[in-house]
Scaffold this motif. Structure first.
Motif, PDB file in Angstrom:
ATOM      1  N   SER A   1       0.838  -1.195   0.000  1.00  0.00           N
ATOM      2  CA  SER A   1       0.000   0.000   0.000  1.00  0.00           C
ATOM      3  C   SER A   1       0.874   1.245   0.000  1.00  0.00           C
ATOM      4  CB  SER A   1      -0.910   0.016   1.230  1.00  0.00           C
ATOM      5  OG  SER A   1      -2.003  -0.855   1.075  1.00  0.00           O
TER       6      SER A   1
ATOM      7  N   ASP B   1       0.669   5.886  -1.008  1.00  0.00           N
ATOM      8  CA  ASP B   1      -0.118   7.008  -1.509  1.00  0.00           C
ATOM      9  C   ASP B   1       0.695   7.774  -2.537  1.00  0.00           C
ATOM     10  OD1 ASP B   1       1.717   8.466  -0.070  1.00  0.00           O
ATOM     11  OD2 ASP B   1       0.254   9.462   1.227  1.00  0.00           O
TER      12      ASP B   1
ATOM     13  N   TRP C   1      -7.854   2.310  -4.784  1.00  0.00           N
ATOM     14  CA  TRP C   1      -9.055   2.247  -3.957  1.00  0.00           C
ATOM     15  C   TRP C   1      -9.346   3.602  -3.327  1.00  0.00           C
ATOM     16  CZ3 TRP C   1      -9.457   2.338   1.603  1.00  0.00           C
ATOM     17  CH2 TRP C   1      -8.232   2.461   2.274  1.00  0.00           C
TER      18      TRP C   1
ATOM     19  N   ARG D   1     -10.220   5.750  -0.332  1.00  0.00           N
ATOM     20  CA  ARG D   1     -10.018   5.543   1.105  1.00  0.00           C
ATOM     21  C   ARG D   1     -11.023   6.267   1.982  1.00  0.00           C
ATOM     22  NH1 ARG D   1      -4.441   9.069   1.925  1.00  0.00           N
ATOM     23  NH2 ARG D   1      -5.270  11.072   1.234  1.00  0.00           N
ATOM     24  N   ARG D   2     -11.767   7.224   1.426  1.00  0.00           N
ATOM     25  CA  ARG D   2     -12.731   7.961   2.251  1.00  0.00           C
ATOM     26  C   ARG D   2     -13.830   8.535   1.378  1.00  0.00           C
ATOM     27  NH1 ARG D   2      -8.407  12.551   3.506  1.00  0.00           N
ATOM     28  NH2 ARG D   2      -8.326  13.553   1.465  1.00  0.00           N
TER      29      ARG D   2
ATOM     30  N   HIS E   1      -7.811   8.859  -2.788  1.00  0.00           N
ATOM     31  CA  HIS E   1      -7.452   7.507  -3.194  1.00  0.00           C
ATOM     32  C   HIS E   1      -6.057   7.120  -2.700  1.00  0.00           C
ATOM     33  CE1 HIS E   1      -5.399  10.027  -6.136  1.00  0.00           C
ATOM     34  NE2 HIS E   1      -4.588   9.008  -6.358  1.00  0.00           N
ATOM     35  N   GLU E   2      -5.803   5.836  -2.687  1.00  0.00           N
ATOM     36  CA  GLU E   2      -4.473   5.283  -2.458  1.00  0.00           C
ATOM     37  C   GLU E   2      -4.256   4.143  -3.443  1.00  0.00           C
ATOM     38  OE1 GLU E   2      -3.608   4.146   1.552  1.00  0.00           O
ATOM     39  OE2 GLU E   2      -3.909   6.154   2.356  1.00  0.00           O
TER      40      GLU E   2
ATOM     41  N   PHE F   1     -14.110   2.152   3.563  1.00  0.00           N
ATOM     42  CA  PHE F   1     -13.154   3.247   3.644  1.00  0.00           C
ATOM     43  C   PHE F   1     -12.230   3.023   4.840  1.00  0.00           C
ATOM     44  CE2 PHE F   1     -17.043   5.347   1.830  1.00  0.00           C
ATOM     45  CZ  PHE F   1     -16.544   5.492   0.538  1.00  0.00           C
ATOM     46  N   THR F   2     -11.242   3.913   4.983  1.00  0.00           N
ATOM     47  CA  THR F   2     -10.365   3.856   6.145  1.00  0.00           C
ATOM     48  C   THR F   2     -11.162   3.955   7.445  1.00  0.00           C
ATOM     49  OG1 THR F   2      -8.582   4.885   4.873  1.00  0.00           O
ATOM     50  CG2 THR F   2      -8.363   4.914   7.262  1.00  0.00           C
TER      51      THR F   2
ATOM     52  N   TYR G   1      -5.480   5.599  11.410  1.00  0.00           N
ATOM     53  CA  TYR G   1      -5.648   5.198  10.014  1.00  0.00           C
ATOM     54  C   TYR G   1      -5.305   3.736   9.704  1.00  0.00           C
ATOM     55  CZ  TYR G   1      -5.478  10.286   9.831  1.00  0.00           C
ATOM     56  OH  TYR G   1      -5.698  11.610  10.066  1.00  0.00           O
TER      57      TYR G   1
ATOM     58  N   LYS H   1      -5.854   0.212   7.950  1.00  0.00           N
ATOM     59  CA  LYS H   1      -6.535  -0.151   6.709  1.00  0.00           C
ATOM     60  C   LYS H   1      -7.825  -0.921   7.039  1.00  0.00           C
ATOM     61  CE  LYS H   1      -3.821   1.440   3.488  1.00  0.00           C
ATOM     62  NZ  LYS H   1      -3.168   2.421   4.365  1.00  0.00           N
TER      63      LYS H   1
END
Length: 614
Positions: free
Chosen positions: A115, A117, A142, A144-145, A160-161, A377-378, A396, A398
C-alpha cells in the motif's frame, strides 16, 4: 538510483545474528503455534525469517510508512522530517533493504502487495521494478474515504491510495466463478452448451484492415457488410500472407463448423445498380454498414496523408460489387462453447470499489466480466479497531475488507498458505487471515512483525504488545464494545498465535550466547511452520514427522543421557530423521544409520541467515 553513497548504512547490525524468544504470557491459545507475532525491527526479523521461510511465503501484504514527514518514519533511530534533504533517499534505502529480503521469501507462486499514496508511489514503483524485475502485475486503486478534504492551496481532494502488486511467474489471482447461466443448448449441438458471442471486436478498419471484409452465408447466399468501426473478430484465409499464423480459427472454418449464428429472419435487399445503392444510402434505407461508401474520397485523402494504411483501399470492394447481391440487414454472431473456456473464473479488476456503492451504480459501470473488490473506507478500519481497543490510539488502520479481499484472492483454504506482513501495525492482516479461515474453514497461517515504536519522547511505547497483540487476542477469543447504551458482543474466530521477540546476537559471541530454545524454535519453523516450547527435562528435542515425512531431532548437549536417548530412538523406529547437533562428527561416529542425516549447529543456521549487501 538514489543517493545511497551518502547514507549511513547499518553495517554492524547486518552482521549481527537474530534469534526469537517466546513470550508465553502474551501468546494466545495452545501450542503447537502456527501463527506468529514478532516484536522487533522488521529488518532484523526479515533476516531471521530467511532461515525458516525462504521460498515458502505465498502472500506478503505491507502498509509501510508513507514518508509524509509528520514523524511517521524512523531511519537509523531518528524521525525523518519534511525538510530533510535526503528524505526520499532515506525512505528508498529503508524500503530497499527490506524488499530485497522479502523477495527471497516469496514462493514460486508468491505475490507481494504494497500500500502507498501519491507521495512515494512513483518512487516505490521504480524501486520495486528494480528489486522485482519482470514481476510487476498491476496497481489497485481504492477510494479511502467519502466526502471531501481539499488539500492545501490547490483545492484538490485526494481521496485515493494505491496497492502495488508484484508476483513470481506461477502466481495467478483466483478470480470468481463466471456466471454460466447464459450457456444452454437449445439446438441440441453435440458440442454442448453455448452462448451467443459478438462476432465483431473493438478495432476499426484502419487499425485492422485485414479483418475488414464482407461475410457470406453460403446457405442463403446473403452477404453482410463489415462494420468499419468494429471489424470481424476472426481473420479470413484470403488475407493470410507469407505463412502468417493466427491464434484463432479463420472465419471460413467457423462457418464450415456451423459456429456462425446468422440472423434468424435473414432480411435482405437486392440493388440493380450502383445508383440505386447510392440513393438508398442517402435516404437511410440501405444496410447501415454500406454508408461508408459515400465517404470514399475522404478515406483516400486520409491514406494520402498517412492517416490510414494504403492496403486498406485494395481491401474495400468497389460499390458495383454489391450490385445484384443479397445484402443482409442483420448482424451475425457466433457460438461460444462453455467447454472451450480457458478458465471458468472472471479476472480480477484493478478497480477497488466502495462497498457503500448502490447496486444501480455498480450495474452502470458494467463490470459483469470482472471480479471487483468492494471494500470499506479507512473509517471502517478505525471503527473496528476502536471497538476492540476502546480507544483511537492507532491512526488510520486499513479496512480489514481490503486486506481480506487481497489475501483471499492470493491464497486458498486448503494449501496451508503462509501470509506475511512485516509492517503489521495494528494487526489487520492477521485479523483478516483469521476471518478468512473462519469463513471457509481454511488453514492459512500468518507471520506478522510489529515494532514497539518506542522513541525518546515515549520510551515505554509498545505498539506490538499493546495494540497488535491485543487486537489479535480479541479476534481469536471475541470481544465486547459499547455502542450508545448497548453492549455488543462479537464472537471469537478461533485460532492461536505465538508472541515472540527478536534479539540480536553479535556474530563473534553467537556460539556462547545463543540459547537452545531459540535454536529449537527456528528448527521447528523450518520444518513444520509451527513451534512448541522447549522441553528442558528431555535430553533431545523431537519433532515427529507425520506431516513432513521425517523426524527432526535436536541434541543440545551430546552427553551420555542424549546418546542413550538417540540409541533408544534408533532401536524403536526406522523412520528417516535429521539430527541437528553441536558435535555432528561424534554423532556420525556413534550412529552409522542409513536413514540419518546430520547437520552442524549453529553453522547450518548461519548459512541460511538473511543478509543484505549494503
Amino acid at each position: 538510483m538514489w543517493e545511497r553513497d551518502e547514507i549511513e548504512h547499518e553495517r554492524s547490525l547486518n552482521d549481527d545474528f537474530v534469534t526469537l524468544e517466546l513470550d508465553e504470557s502474551l501468546s494466545v491459545g495452545q501450542s503447537p503455534f502456527e501463527n506468529f507475532l514478532i516484536e522487533g525491527d522488521n529488518f532484523d526479523a526479515l533476516r531471521y525469517l530467511h532461515i525458516a521461510y525462504k521460498g515458502r511465503v505465498k502472500c506478503i501484504y505491507i502498509d509501510p510508512p508513507y514518508n509524509t514527514g509528520n514523524k511517521d518514519f524512523v531511519f537509523n533511530d531518528t524521525f525523518v522530517e519534511k525538510d530533510d534533504g535526503y528524505r526520499h533517499s532515506k525512505w528508498l534505502e529503508y524500503m530497499y533493504r527490506r524488499l530485497l529480503l522479502a523477495k527471497d521469501l516469496l514462493a514460486d507462486d508468491g505475490v507481494i502487495f504494497v500500500s502507498i499514496d501519491d507521495i512515494e508511489n512513483a518512487h516505490l514503483a521504480l524501486l520495486m521494478d528494480q528489486v522485482f524485475p519482470g514481476m510487476r502485475v498491476g496497481t489497485f486503486v481504492w477510494r479511502r474515504r467519502s466526502g471531501a478534504n481539499d488539500s492545501k492551496d490547490w483545492f484538490l481532494s485526494v481521496d485515493h491510495e494505491y496497492v502495488l502488486c508484484y508476483a513470481n511467474k506461477d502466481f495467478t489471482f483466483a478470480g470468481t466463478t463466471k456466471n454460466l447461466s447464459s450457456y444452454s443448448n437449445p439446438d441440441g449441438d453435440d458440442r454442448g452448451d453455448w452462448d451467443s458471442g459478438d462476432l465483431n471486436k473493438a478495432h476499426n478498419f484502419k487499425q485492422r484492415p485485414e479483418a475488414f471484409y464482407p461475410l457470406h452465408n453460403p446457405a442463403t447466399d446473403v452477404y453482410y457488410a463489415c462494420d468499419p468501426g468494429s471489424v470481424w473478430r476472426f481473420a479470413t484465409k484470403a488475407r493470410l500472407f507469407n505463412g502468417k499464423k493466427i491464434r484463432t480459427k479463420p472465419i471460413e472454418q467457423m462457418i464450415e463448423e456451423k459456429r456462425v449464428l446468422w440472423p434468424n429472419d435473414d432480411q435482405f435487399v437486392i440493388y440493380q445498380s450502383v445508383a440505386e445503392i447510392e440513393a438508398a444510402i442517402r435516404d437511410g434505407s440501405a444496410p447501415k454498414n454500406l454508408q461508408m461508401y459515400l465517404s470514399m474520397n475522404d478515406l483516400k485523402q486520409q491514406v494520402a496523408n498517412g492517416q490510414a494504411p494504403e492496403r486498406l483501399l485494395s481491401y474495400i470492394e468497389p460499390l458495383d460489387a454489391w450490385v445484384g447481391r443479397k445484402i443482409g440487414y442483420g448482424k451475425p454472431r457466433y457460438k461460444r462453447f462453455a467447454k472451450e473456456l480457458k478458465r471458468i473464473e472472471q479476472p480480477v479488476s484493478t478497480w477497488v470499489l466502495p462497498s457503500s456503492m448502490k447496486k444501480t451504480d455498480l450495474e452502470a459501470l458494467d463490470l459483469s466480466e470482472v471480479t471487483t473488490f468492494e471494500v470499506g473506507f479507512t473509517s471502517e478500519g478505525t471503527k473496528l479497531l476502536s471497538q476492540i481497543l476502546s480507544n483511537k490510539d492507532f491512526a488510520y488502520p486499513k479496512p480489514m475488507s481490503l486486506i481480506k479481499a487481497l489475501v483471499g484472492q492470493a491464497t486458498d483454504s486448503e494449501s496451508g498458505h503462509i501470509v506475511m506482513d512485516f509492517f503489521a501495525g495494528s494487526g489487520t492482516t492477521g485479523h483478516a487471515v483469521l476471518a478468512l479461515n473462519d469463513e471457509d474453514n481454511g488453514n492459512r497461517s500468518f507471520v506478522l512483525v510489529s515494532s514497539t515504536e518506542a522513541n525518546k519522547d515515549e520510551p515505554a511505547k509498545n505498539v506490538c504488545r499493546d495494540i497488535t497483540a491485543k487486537r489479535l487476542r480479541a479476534a481469536v477469543e471475541g470481544y465486547s464494545y459499547r455502542a450508545k447504551t448497548k453492549t455488543n458482543k462479537v464472537g471469537g474466530l478461533g485460532g492461536e498465535f505465538a508472541y515472540m521477540r527478536a534479539n540480536r546476537i553479535p556474530r563473534e559471541t553467537l556460539a556462547i550466547d545463543i540459547r537452545h530454545d531459540q535454536i529449537w524454535f527456528v528448527l521447528q519453523q523450518m520444518h513444520a511452520n509451527s513451534i512448541s516450547p522447549f522441553k528442558n527435562e528431555t535430553p533431545i528435542q523431537i519433532l515427529e514427522g507425520d506431516e513432513i515425512g521425517h523426524d527432526i531431532l535436536y541434541v543440545p548437549q551430546l552427553n551420555q543421557e542424549a546418546i542413550d536417548a538417540l540409541r533408544t530412538r534408533f532401536d524403536t523406529t526406522l523412520k528417516p530423521c535429521i539430527v541437528y547437533s553441536w558435535q555432528p562428527g561424534v554423532v556420525r561416529q556413534r550412529f552409522n544409520e542409513s536413514q540419518m542425516k546430520v547437520e552442524k549447529i549453529p553453522d547450518y543456521l548461519i548459512e541460511r541467515f538473511g543478509r543484505v549487501d549494503l
